[in-house]
Design an enzyme around this catalytic site. Structure first.
Site, PDB file in Angstrom:
ATOM      1  CG  ASP A 132      -2.016  -0.949   1.260  1.00 22.32           C
ATOM      2  OD1 ASP A 132      -2.293  -1.556   0.220  1.00 22.32           O
ATOM      3  OD2 ASP A 132      -2.640  -1.105   2.326  1.00 22.32           O
ATOM      4  NE  ARG A 185      -4.860  -1.597  -4.126  1.00 20.11           N
ATOM      5  CZ  ARG A 185      -4.425  -1.910  -2.907  1.00 20.11           C
ATOM      6  NH1 ARG A 185      -3.946  -0.988  -2.098  1.00 20.11           N
ATOM      7  NH2 ARG A 185      -4.434  -3.160  -2.509  1.00 20.11           N
TER       8      ARG A 185
HETATM    9  P1  FDA Z   1     -14.031   9.775  -4.156  1.00 14.53           P
HETATM   10  O1  FDA Z   1     -13.515   9.873  -2.757  1.00 14.53           O
HETATM   11  O2  FDA Z   1     -13.835  10.930  -5.069  1.00 14.53           O
HETATM   12  O3  FDA Z   1     -15.556   9.417  -4.072  1.00 14.53           O
HETATM   13  C1  FDA Z   1     -16.369   9.229  -5.218  1.00 14.53           C
HETATM   14  C2  FDA Z   1     -17.649   8.534  -4.840  1.00 14.53           C
HETATM   15  O4  FDA Z   1     -17.368   7.227  -4.349  1.00 14.53           O
HETATM   16  C3  FDA Z   1     -18.399   9.193  -3.688  1.00 14.53           C
HETATM   17  O5  FDA Z   1     -19.218  10.220  -4.153  1.00 14.53           O
HETATM   18  C4  FDA Z   1     -19.177   8.043  -3.128  1.00 14.53           C
HETATM   19  O6  FDA Z   1     -20.276   7.748  -3.932  1.00 14.53           O
HETATM   20  C5  FDA Z   1     -18.214   6.903  -3.248  1.00 14.53           C
HETATM   21  N1  FDA Z   1     -17.365   6.728  -2.026  1.00 14.53           N
HETATM   22  C6  FDA Z   1     -16.058   7.009  -1.906  1.00 14.53           C
HETATM   23  N2  FDA Z   1     -15.602   6.705  -0.677  1.00 14.53           N
HETATM   24  C7  FDA Z   1     -16.640   6.240   0.001  1.00 14.53           C
HETATM   25  C8  FDA Z   1     -16.816   5.781   1.322  1.00 14.53           C
HETATM   26  N3  FDA Z   1     -15.804   5.727   2.209  1.00 14.53           N
HETATM   27  N4  FDA Z   1     -18.053   5.373   1.685  1.00 14.53           N
HETATM   28  C9  FDA Z   1     -19.094   5.405   0.805  1.00 14.53           C
HETATM   29  N5  FDA Z   1     -18.976   5.839  -0.465  1.00 14.53           N
HETATM   30  C10 FDA Z   1     -17.788   6.253  -0.869  1.00 14.53           C
HETATM   31  N6  FDA Z   1      -5.304   5.237  -0.539  1.00 14.53           N
HETATM   32  C11 FDA Z   1      -3.990   5.428  -0.288  1.00 14.53           C
HETATM   33  O7  FDA Z   1      -3.583   6.572  -0.042  1.00 14.53           O
HETATM   34  N7  FDA Z   1      -3.120   4.379  -0.300  1.00 14.53           N
HETATM   35  C12 FDA Z   1      -3.519   3.107  -0.596  1.00 14.53           C
HETATM   36  O8  FDA Z   1      -2.700   2.198  -0.612  1.00 14.53           O
HETATM   37  C13 FDA Z   1      -4.908   2.905  -0.871  1.00 14.53           C
HETATM   38  N8  FDA Z   1      -5.374   1.663  -1.174  1.00 14.53           N
HETATM   39  C14 FDA Z   1      -6.687   1.528  -1.613  1.00 14.53           C
HETATM   40  C15 FDA Z   1      -7.145   0.290  -2.052  1.00 14.53           C
HETATM   41  C16 FDA Z   1      -8.413   0.172  -2.593  1.00 14.53           C
HETATM   42  C17 FDA Z   1      -8.877  -1.172  -3.106  1.00 14.53           C
HETATM   43  C18 FDA Z   1      -9.278   1.313  -2.668  1.00 14.53           C
HETATM   44  C19 FDA Z   1     -10.638   1.223  -3.285  1.00 14.53           C
HETATM   45  C20 FDA Z   1      -8.846   2.529  -2.182  1.00 14.53           C
HETATM   46  C21 FDA Z   1      -7.569   2.632  -1.634  1.00 14.53           C
HETATM   47  N9  FDA Z   1      -7.119   3.849  -1.118  1.00 14.53           N
HETATM   48  C22 FDA Z   1      -5.785   3.994  -0.828  1.00 14.53           C
HETATM   49  C23 FDA Z   1      -8.104   4.934  -0.825  1.00 14.53           C
HETATM   50  C24 FDA Z   1      -8.219   5.906  -1.970  1.00 14.53           C
HETATM   51  O9  FDA Z   1      -7.046   6.677  -2.067  1.00 14.53           O
HETATM   52  C25 FDA Z   1      -9.396   6.866  -1.754  1.00 14.53           C
HETATM   53  O10 FDA Z   1      -9.210   7.594  -0.583  1.00 14.53           O
HETATM   54  C26 FDA Z   1     -10.747   6.186  -1.695  1.00 14.53           C
HETATM   55  O11 FDA Z   1     -10.837   5.099  -2.567  1.00 14.53           O
HETATM   56  C27 FDA Z   1     -11.862   7.193  -2.049  1.00 14.53           C
HETATM   57  O12 FDA Z   1     -11.704   7.644  -3.350  1.00 14.53           O
HETATM   58  P2  FDA Z   1     -12.654   7.215  -4.565  1.00 14.53           P
HETATM   59  O13 FDA Z   1     -11.806   6.947  -5.750  1.00 14.53           O
HETATM   60  O14 FDA Z   1     -13.499   6.090  -4.166  1.00 14.53           O
HETATM   61  O15 FDA Z   1     -13.474   8.512  -4.940  1.00 14.53           O
END
Ligand code: FDA
Length: 308
Positions: A132, A185
């Site tokens: 990560d 990732r």
């Molecule tokens: P964004 O935050 O812009 O949200 C878009 C939409 O997604 C929201 O409007 C909502 O609908 C939905 N959504 C997002 N988060 C949600 C929540 N918590 N609950 C409900 N709905 C939600 N980060 C990092 O810094 N280092 C890492 O190693 C990882 N590893 C990692 C693995 C995996 C499999 C995932 C999915 C994510 C990570 N992350 C991470 C976290 C990543 O950086 C990020 O903070 C989150 O995925 C939220 O970003 P989104 O791309 O989902 O979109």
């Protein structure tokens, strides 16, 4: 970055609140929204349930910033047990870990030695170790270590890294990692970073995410597109379609308990989806980062709590 997001990320580092929350039964109950349980067995039950819905998993034993080599070795031991259990269970599962949980704050050699042992184990069990990505104080060291581990011929394809689209440096990092054909990732990024290092505006993070996704999809290496954002997912699908990229050549990745509807609908459409399944006692910082991403979750949790 919004004030609420920044406040939750600040709270995620509060040691007293953390101690209180992790010990309290209310805290432990709330955590179950995003954490699969406290023991390895809980994670394996969750993995089996997800597998029944056509979802692959990556298992994360929660913990970060250990302060002694003994703690680092104990953290690694959990992963050795996991790798031993995944293989005979025939699960489509791998593991995700944080370098600060493996002793990075004690020196890159401490973490390097421990993670190297885990990657060897993943090679023997035909599994994969995802490192990560944490805050920017660790970005370069994380990339250096993963490249070093991946350079050992037996390890190719068995260790990969995470790149955060909010960082200005990420396009360059991806170019270097792809020259080694390292699996990546891509996520947006979950820490609090200064504007000279990370795009402060969501629209710029999103634009970079889409641009980096295109580079990854065209690379011919198997990568994970990690997001719950429908706009990012649609852009990925659209690019794959127009460029005739086989949907089997990449996977979407999402977090346990987040947008379960979307997880299932992607599987139905025929896409590969892997769920990040965290478990363990040390859930507080992870949980707070999830609230930071979507403060509406606080209301959601409160409503469900009072309903019980
Ligand atoms: P964004 O935050 O812009 O949200 C878009 C939409 O997604 C929201 O409007 C909502 O609908 C939905 N959504 C997002 N988060 C949600 C929540 N918590 N609950 C409900 N709905 C939600 N980060 C990092 O810094 N280092 C890492 O190693 C990882 N590893 C990692 C693995 C995996 C499999 C995932 C999915 C994510 C990570 N992350 C991470 C976290 C990543 O950086 C990020 O903070 C989150 O995925 C939220 O970003 P989104 O791309 O989902 O979109």
């Amino acid at each position: 970055m919004s004030l609420l997001r920044s406040t939750f990320i600040g709270l995620s580092r509060n040691a007293r609140l953390r101690h209180f929350a992790e010990q309290s039964s209310l805290g432990r109950r709330m955590s179950s929204r995003f954490v699969a349980g406290f023991r390895i067995e809980d994670a394996l039950v969750a993995a089996n349930q997800l597998a029944a819905q056509g979802l692959a998993v990556t298992l994360d034993s929660l913990g970060e910033n250990v302060t002694t080599p003994e703690q680092a070795r104990q953290s690694a031991q959990v992963y050795h047990w996991l790798l031993d259990k995944i293989d005979p269970a025939q699960l489509n599962a791998n593991v995700s870990l944080k370098l600060t949980q493996m002793g990075m704050d004690l020196g890159p050699d401490v973490a390097g030695g421990i993670v190297s042992g885990l990657v060897d184990h993943a090679v023997q069990t035909n599994s994969f170790v995802r490192v990560d990505m944490e805050g920017t104080e660790y970005t370069q060291a994380t990339i250096d270590l993963v490249r070093q581990l991946h350079a050992k011929p037996d390890n190719r394809g068995h260790v990969g890294v995470v790149i955060q689209a909010y960082l200005r440096r990420s396009a360059d990092d991806i170019a270097r990692l792809l020259s080694d054909r390292i699996r990546i990732r891509l996520c947006k990024g979950a820490y609090r970073e200064p504007p000279d290092l990370a795009f402060p505006e969501k629209k710029d993070v999103d634009a970079n995410f889409v641009a980096l996704t295109k580079t990854l999809l065209k690379s011919g290496v198997f990568h994970g597109i990690a997001t719950h954002d429908p706009a990012m997912i649609d852009a990925t699908k659209e690019f794959a379609r127009t460029e005739h990229i086989d949907p089997a050549s990449f996977e979407f990745q999402m977090l346990y308990g987040v947008r379960r509807d979307l997880q299932r609908s992607l599987v139905k459409e025929g896409y590969k989806v892997r769920i990040y399944v965290p478990f363990g006692d040390e859930w507080y910082p992870y949980f707070m980062r999830r609230l930071a991403e979507r403060p509406a979750n606080v209301l959601f949790l409160a409503r469900n709590f009072f309903r019980k």
